[in-house]
Design an enzyme around this catalytic site. Sequence first.
Site, PDB file in Angstrom:
ATOM      1  N   ARG A  37     -19.964   0.557  53.893  1.00  0.00           N
ATOM      2  CA  ARG A  37     -20.979   1.627  53.868  1.00  0.00           C
ATOM      3  C   ARG A  37     -20.413   2.952  54.342  1.00  0.00           C
ATOM      4  NH1 ARG A  37     -26.704  -1.295  55.279  1.00  0.00           N
ATOM      5  NH2 ARG A  37     -27.125  -1.690  53.088  1.00  0.00           N
ATOM      6  N   LYS A 199     -34.403 -18.646  44.928  1.00  0.00           N
ATOM      7  CA  LYS A 199     -35.858 -18.686  44.958  1.00  0.00           C
ATOM      8  C   LYS A 199     -36.537 -17.813  43.919  1.00  0.00           C
ATOM      9  CE  LYS A 199     -37.011 -19.622  49.759  1.00  0.00           C
ATOM     10  NZ  LYS A 199     -37.388 -18.921  50.992  1.00  0.00           N
ATOM     11  N   GLY A 356     -27.013  -9.066  48.166  1.00  0.00           N
ATOM     12  CA  GLY A 356     -26.012  -9.460  49.159  1.00  0.00           C
ATOM     13  C   GLY A 356     -25.088 -10.568  48.672  1.00  0.00           C
ATOM     14  N   GLY A 379     -32.104  -4.360  49.694  1.00  0.00           N
ATOM     15  CA  GLY A 379     -33.544  -4.286  49.442  1.00  0.00           C
ATOM     16  C   GLY A 379     -33.945  -3.175  48.476  1.00  0.00           C
TER      17      GLY A 379
HETATM   18  P1  ADP Z   1     -28.731 -12.194  46.299  1.00  0.00           P
HETATM   19  O1  ADP Z   1     -28.462 -12.172  47.789  1.00  0.00           O
HETATM   20  O2  ADP Z   1     -27.556 -11.698  45.515  1.00  0.00           O
HETATM   21  O3  ADP Z   1     -30.017 -11.502  45.938  1.00  0.00           O
HETATM   22  P2  ADP Z   1     -29.942 -14.819  46.442  1.00  0.00           P
HETATM   23  O4  ADP Z   1     -30.049 -14.669  47.927  1.00  0.00           O
HETATM   24  O5  ADP Z   1     -31.177 -14.783  45.653  1.00  0.00           O
HETATM   25  O6  ADP Z   1     -28.890 -13.748  45.876  1.00  0.00           O
HETATM   26  O7  ADP Z   1     -29.286 -16.231  46.082  1.00  0.00           O
HETATM   27  C1  ADP Z   1     -28.058 -16.660  46.551  1.00  0.00           C
HETATM   28  C2  ADP Z   1     -28.072 -18.101  46.992  1.00  0.00           C
HETATM   29  O8  ADP Z   1     -28.510 -18.985  45.972  1.00  0.00           O
HETATM   30  C3  ADP Z   1     -26.684 -18.537  47.371  1.00  0.00           C
HETATM   31  O9  ADP Z   1     -26.674 -18.900  48.731  1.00  0.00           O
HETATM   32  C4  ADP Z   1     -26.398 -19.734  46.462  1.00  0.00           C
HETATM   33  O10 ADP Z   1     -25.694 -20.769  47.113  1.00  0.00           O
HETATM   34  C5  ADP Z   1     -27.790 -20.196  46.117  1.00  0.00           C
HETATM   35  N1  ADP Z   1     -27.767 -20.998  44.882  1.00  0.00           N
HETATM   36  C6  ADP Z   1     -27.479 -20.591  43.644  1.00  0.00           C
HETATM   37  N2  ADP Z   1     -27.543 -21.622  42.764  1.00  0.00           N
HETATM   38  C7  ADP Z   1     -27.898 -22.711  43.471  1.00  0.00           C
HETATM   39  C8  ADP Z   1     -28.147 -24.090  43.141  1.00  0.00           C
HETATM   40  N3  ADP Z   1     -28.032 -24.520  41.881  1.00  0.00           N
HETATM   41  N4  ADP Z   1     -28.520 -24.919  44.125  1.00  0.00           N
HETATM   42  C9  ADP Z   1     -28.626 -24.476  45.400  1.00  0.00           C
HETATM   43  N5  ADP Z   1     -28.415 -23.197  45.779  1.00  0.00           N
HETATM   44  C10 ADP Z   1     -28.057 -22.323  44.831  1.00  0.00           C
HETATM   45 MG    MG Z   2     -29.251 -13.364  49.395  1.00  0.00          MG
END
Ligand code: ADP
Ligand code: MG
Length: 400
Positions: A37, A199, A356, A379
């Site tokens: 950053r 999620k 992230g 965010g």
């Molecule tokens: P970002 O931080 O980029 O927005 P998210 O926090 O939504 O991404 O998602 C990342 C998480 O999703 C990671 O920790 C990854 O391990 C998990 N993940 C992705 N695919 C799977 C899966 N098939 N089963 C379990 N966890 C998963």
């Molecule tokens: Mg995340």
Amino acid sequence: MSDFKTIDDVDVTGKTVLVRADLNVPMAHGKVADRTRIERLVPTLRELAERGARVVVMSHFGRPKGKVVPELSLRAVRDALSAALDGREVAFAEDCIGPAAAGVVEALPEGGVALLENLRFHPGEEANDANFAAALAALGSVYVNDAFSAAHRAHASTTALARLLPAAAGRLMQAELEALTRCLEHPRRPLAAVVGGAKISSKLALLEHLSAKVDLLVIGGAMANTFLSALGKPIGRSVSEDDMVDTARRVMDQARERGSEIALPSDVAVAAALEPGARSEVVSVDAIPEDQMALDIGPATVARLNQRLADCRSLVWNGPLGAFEVPPFDAGTTAVARTAAALTKAGRLMTVAGGGDTVAALAHAGVADDFTYVSTAGGAFLEWLEGKELPGVAALMEKG
Ligand code: ADP
Ligand code: MG
């Protein structure tokens, strides 16, 4: 394209320029643990200083909730900021408003840089208080916002202050806005979105907004399991959200109505547990064993996605396609990321990514520098993808 001013549009020579930065950097043992950053802020600060401005940097740091919390003093970031500016001296003001701040600002030479104490030591910051904003405005004559990552908050230093002084976007804010606008508002089509992660519930607004904007919506990660479940496929012990099955169905229906296509995995890598080096095999999404979990997209899915991306002109990406932290379940994310990077390098695809874990996954794949733009805004990036108006951006646009 820009309907906001940049630092090209303001006269800063001899003026005191208040720069809203995001110096909310991760710390370990009292030292800055990740300088990303800070480094991204440097072009704006250096340019302003070289043009003869007195540069006054302000930021929040942690969550002191309107009180002075000595452990959350921005003094801890001063040395790292100075180092990033090639050793240029950075004066520090013990308070962000009032006599302590004014004294430091008045003593600054042209081209000098000062850092103000944590904005959130005052309750007026998060309350978007007019008096607090006026006290900040009294310190200078030009306002520059270079904190896109704080733009989703309507706080005094991101919104009220922008209305009190001539306001412009710094280089980092400008780059972020240009990349996001180019990719989502005026994209070269076909436009694809890759959405993954764990999620649906945390990305529902994003899925709904993107499914209305894009030509192709690729869904991977654990999120895809809920969609597969909605299609009546057994998903064994895979991570999914049972209460989101109807939602997944609705997203698919909406996409169909709008004529955008949703691409789900056709094969997946499964294992009995999420463990490094776990014995895993590739199966069709119609044959996920009862005692296994889907942890990554499979090679047939990767091949199909790579082919589809080659026909696209723009791509926005949030969320890993598998549990990339645990090899071999990084394979799908890494392969698609490398294809996107190669297409970007060849000038055939514009690629914008953020989130992230997404940024970490691209770094893991060795392609973080090869995308057109990688947002570190967290965010604020997600809220932009959800189609929300960001107060800090809106305040700059009004002035445009
Ligand atoms: P970002 O931080 O980029 O927005 P998210 O926090 O939504 O991404 O998602 C990342 C998480 O999703 C990671 O920790 C990854 O391990 C998990 N993940 C992705 N695919 C799977 C899966 N098939 N089963 C379990 N966890 C998963
Ligand atoms: Mg995340």
